[in-house]
Design a protein around this motif. Structure first.
Motif, short mmCIF file in Angstrom:
data_model
loop_
_atom_site.label_atom_id
_atom_site.label_comp_id
_atom_site.label_asym_id
_atom_site.label_seq_id
_atom_site.Cartn_x
_atom_site.Cartn_y
_atom_site.Cartn_z
N LEU A 1 0.83 -1.21 0.00
CA LEU A 1 0.00 0.00 0.00
C LEU A 1 0.86 1.26 0.00
O LEU A 1 0.61 2.20 -0.76
N LYS A 2 1.89 1.26 0.85
CA LYS A 2 2.79 2.41 0.91
C LYS A 2 3.51 2.61 -0.42
O LYS A 2 3.72 3.74 -0.87
N LEU A 3 3.89 1.49 -1.04
CA LEU A 3 4.58 1.54 -2.33
C LEU A 3 3.67 2.13 -3.41
O LEU A 3 4.08 3.02 -4.17
N PHE A 4 2.42 1.64 -3.46
CA PHE A 4 1.48 2.13 -4.48
C PHE A 4 1.12 3.60 -4.25
O PHE A 4 0.96 4.36 -5.20
N MET A 5 0.99 3.97 -2.98
CA MET A 5 0.68 5.38 -2.66
C MET A 5 1.84 6.29 -3.06
O MET A 5 1.64 7.37 -3.61
N LEU A 6 3.06 5.82 -2.77
CA LEU A 6 4.25 6.59 -3.17
C LEU A 6 4.33 6.68 -4.69
O LEU A 6 4.62 7.75 -5.25
N ASN A 7 4.02 5.57 -5.35
CA ASN A 7 4.05 5.52 -6.82
C ASN A 7 3.07 6.54 -7.41
O ASN A 7 3.40 7.24 -8.37
N ARG A 8 1.88 6.61 -6.81
CA ARG A 8 0.87 7.57 -7.28
C ARG A 8 1.38 9.01 -7.11
O ARG A 8 1.27 9.83 -8.01
N GLU A 9 1.96 9.28 -5.94
CA GLU A 9 2.47 10.62 -5.67
C GLU A 9 3.62 10.98 -6.62
O GLU A 9 3.68 12.10 -7.14
N VAL A 10 4.51 10.01 -6.86
CA VAL A 10 5.63 10.23 -7.79
C VAL A 10 5.11 10.49 -9.20
O VAL A 10 5.56 11.42 -9.89
N ASP A 11 4.14 9.66 -9.65
CA ASP A 11 3.56 9.83 -11.00
C ASP A 11 2.90 11.20 -11.15
O ASP A 11 3.08 11.88 -12.16
N ASP A 12 2.12 11.58 -10.13
CA ASP A 12 1.43 12.88 -10.16
C ASP A 12 2.44 14.02 -10.24
O ASP A 12 2.27 14.98 -11.00
N LEU A 13 3.49 13.90 -9.44
CA LEU A 13 4.51 14.95 -9.39
C LEU A 13 5.31 15.03 -10.68
O LEU A 13 5.62 16.12 -11.18
N GLU A 14 5.63 13.86 -11.24
CA GLU A 14 6.37 13.85 -12.52
C GLU A 14 5.52 14.43 -13.64
O GLU A 14 6.04 15.11 -14.53
N GLN A 15 4.20 14.18 -13.59
CA GLN A 15 3.27 14.75 -14.57
C GLN A 15 3.24 16.27 -14.43
O GLN A 15 3.26 17.01 -15.41
N TRP A 16 3.19 16.74 -13.19
CA TRP A 16 3.18 18.18 -12.89
C TRP A 16 4.47 18.83 -13.40
O TRP A 16 4.43 19.91 -14.01
N ILE A 17 5.60 18.16 -13.16
CA ILE A 17 6.90 18.67 -13.63
C ILE A 17 6.92 18.73 -15.16
O ILE A 17 7.37 19.72 -15.75
N ALA A 18 6.39 17.68 -15.81
CA ALA A 18 6.36 17.63 -17.29
C ALA A 18 5.53 18.78 -17.85
O ALA A 18 5.91 19.41 -18.86
N GLU A 19 4.40 19.09 -17.20
CA GLU A 19 3.54 20.20 -17.64
C GLU A 19 4.28 21.53 -17.48
O GLU A 19 4.18 22.42 -18.34
N ARG A 20 5.03 21.67 -16.40
CA ARG A 20 5.79 22.91 -16.17
C ARG A 20 6.95 23.03 -17.16
O ARG A 20 7.33 24.13 -17.55
N GLU A 21 7.51 21.88 -17.55
CA GLU A 21 8.62 21.89 -18.51
C GLU A 21 8.18 22.44 -19.87
O GLU A 21 8.97 23.07 -20.57
N VAL A 22 6.93 22.20 -20.23
CA VAL A 22 6.39 22.71 -21.50
C VAL A 22 6.46 24.25 -21.49
O VAL A 22 6.88 24.87 -22.47
N VAL A 23 6.04 24.85 -20.38
CA VAL A 23 6.07 26.31 -20.25
C VAL A 23 7.51 26.81 -20.21
O VAL A 23 7.87 27.77 -20.90
N ALA A 24 8.34 26.13 -19.40
CA ALA A 24 9.74 26.56 -19.24
C ALA A 24 10.55 26.37 -20.52
O ALA A 24 11.57 27.02 -20.72
N GLY A 25 10.09 25.45 -21.39
CA GLY A 25 10.83 25.18 -22.63
C GLY A 25 10.40 26.05 -23.80
O GLY A 25 10.88 25.87 -24.93
N SER A 26 9.48 27.00 -23.56
CA SER A 26 9.00 27.88 -24.64
C SER A 26 10.14 28.74 -25.20
O SER A 26 11.04 29.16 -24.48
#
Length: 333
Positions: A117-142
């Motif tokens: 459970l802890k692993l899956f919860m951490l995985n979800r948080e990591v995935d969400d955060l990496e998605q957030w970073i990827a969205e910010r990279e689009v703006v920063a890469g303009s």
């Protein structure tokens, strides 16, 4: 009566062994459930498995009463001096050992599911955060650097807010995930190696975003500086032409009017000193920018400077010429 007592005791012994066998069969069945390796494929399935396990744990806990009752029967038979007391004691010991082993298995199974459970919860948080970073990279890469000074200033101000917002939110979230990951690794989580990989990948992505933001900030600042130079060139050139157009061609009809015009022209020339400082600032900025640019941009920087300097020299020549004419007129008077 003696026969009856013996039969009753024999019945009690047989019931004990029967109950002991039943208990052993039930606990052996529970053991099979406890030894299942399935930890779920995701957070949802792991939560369902944990609910099922909690129900099994409750059943095992409730079964403690059955084991206790067997113990009481065994002690009663022993106190009555039953000839099978020794084998009864051995059987009870086996049941109690099996029950203790089942409890231990239940704890191990819970720990595994808890880890999952802890692993899956951490995985979800990591995935969400990496998605957030990827969205910010689009703006920063303009590569949008603005069409003019006002536009680039607006872009720069917006990006500065974006960078500040990203740093504040991102730092808190990344630090939070790192803390969870470090805690799981330090407590000996079964997937410590995987967690370490996720952590490294996340921190690399966060560092890459930081570099992108720094690069974009520098590019916007450079563009802002360049467009400010072009803006200043246009502004100074406009002021020079304005001064040129406002310069009177009147030479004066008599000594008084010529003197007044000379004084007015002297004031006009003093006004030009501020303009001269602006022209020098343009020349200094041009030299600084030419060191940073090449090709068409460098050519444009040079051309704008030449345009301003040429207009400035022309304004000075016109001013000197008018002054000379008025001085001559004044002398001839």
């Amino acid at each position: 009566e003696a026969r009856n007592v013996k039969l009753l005791m024999s019945d009690k012994v047989q019931q004990f062994f029967f109950d002991a066998n039943e208990a052993e069969a039930w606990m052996s069945e529970q053991e099979l459930y406890m030894m299942v390796e399935d930890r779920g494929k995701d957070e949802f399935s792991a939560q369902n498995l944990m609910k099922k396990h909690e129900a099994l744990e409750a059943a095992v806990e409730d079964y403690r009463d059955n084991v206790r009752q067997l113990g009481e029967v065994a002690r009663q038979l022993a106190s009555e001096g039953h000839p099978q007391s020794e084998s009864i004691g051995v059987r009870l010991s086996q049941v109690e050992k099996l029950y203790a082993g089942l409890k231990e298995l239940a704890n191990e199974r819970r720990a595994k599911l808890d880890d999952a459970l802890k692993l899956f919860m951490l995985n979800r948080e990591v995935d969400d955060l990496e998605q957030w970073i990827a969205e910010r990279e689009v703006v920063a890469g303009s590569h949008e650097l603005g069409q003019d000074y006002d536009h680039v200033t607006l872009l720069w101000e917006r990006f500065r807010e974006f960078a500040k917002d990203t740093e504040m939110i991102g730092s808190e979230r990344v630090n939070g995930v790192n803390d969870i990951a470090d805690s799981l690794i330090s407590t000996g989580h079964t997937d410590a190696a995987t967690i370490a990989q996720w952590k490294d990948a996340l921190n690399d992505a966060w560092a890459d975003l930081g570099e992108l933001i720094d690069t974009r900030t520098q590019m916007l600042e450079a563009s802002k500086e360049l467009h400010k130079y072009f803006h200043d060139c246009k502004d100074v050139l406009g002021r020079i032409l304005e001064k040129e157009n406002s310069m009177s061609e009147e030479l004066g009809r008599d000594s008084g009017s010529v003197s007044a015009l000379l004084r007015k022209h002297q004031n006009f020339l003093q006004d030009l000193q501020g303009l001269q400082a602006q022209v020098q600032a343009i020349q200094e900025e041009s030299a600084k920018l030419q060191a940073a640019y090449a090709g068409d941009k460098a050519m444009e920087i040079t051309n704008r400077e030449r345009e301003v300097v040429r207009a400035w020299l022309e304004l000075q020549n016109i001013g000197d010429s008018r002054k000379s004419k008025r001085s001559e007129e004044h002398t001839s008077e």
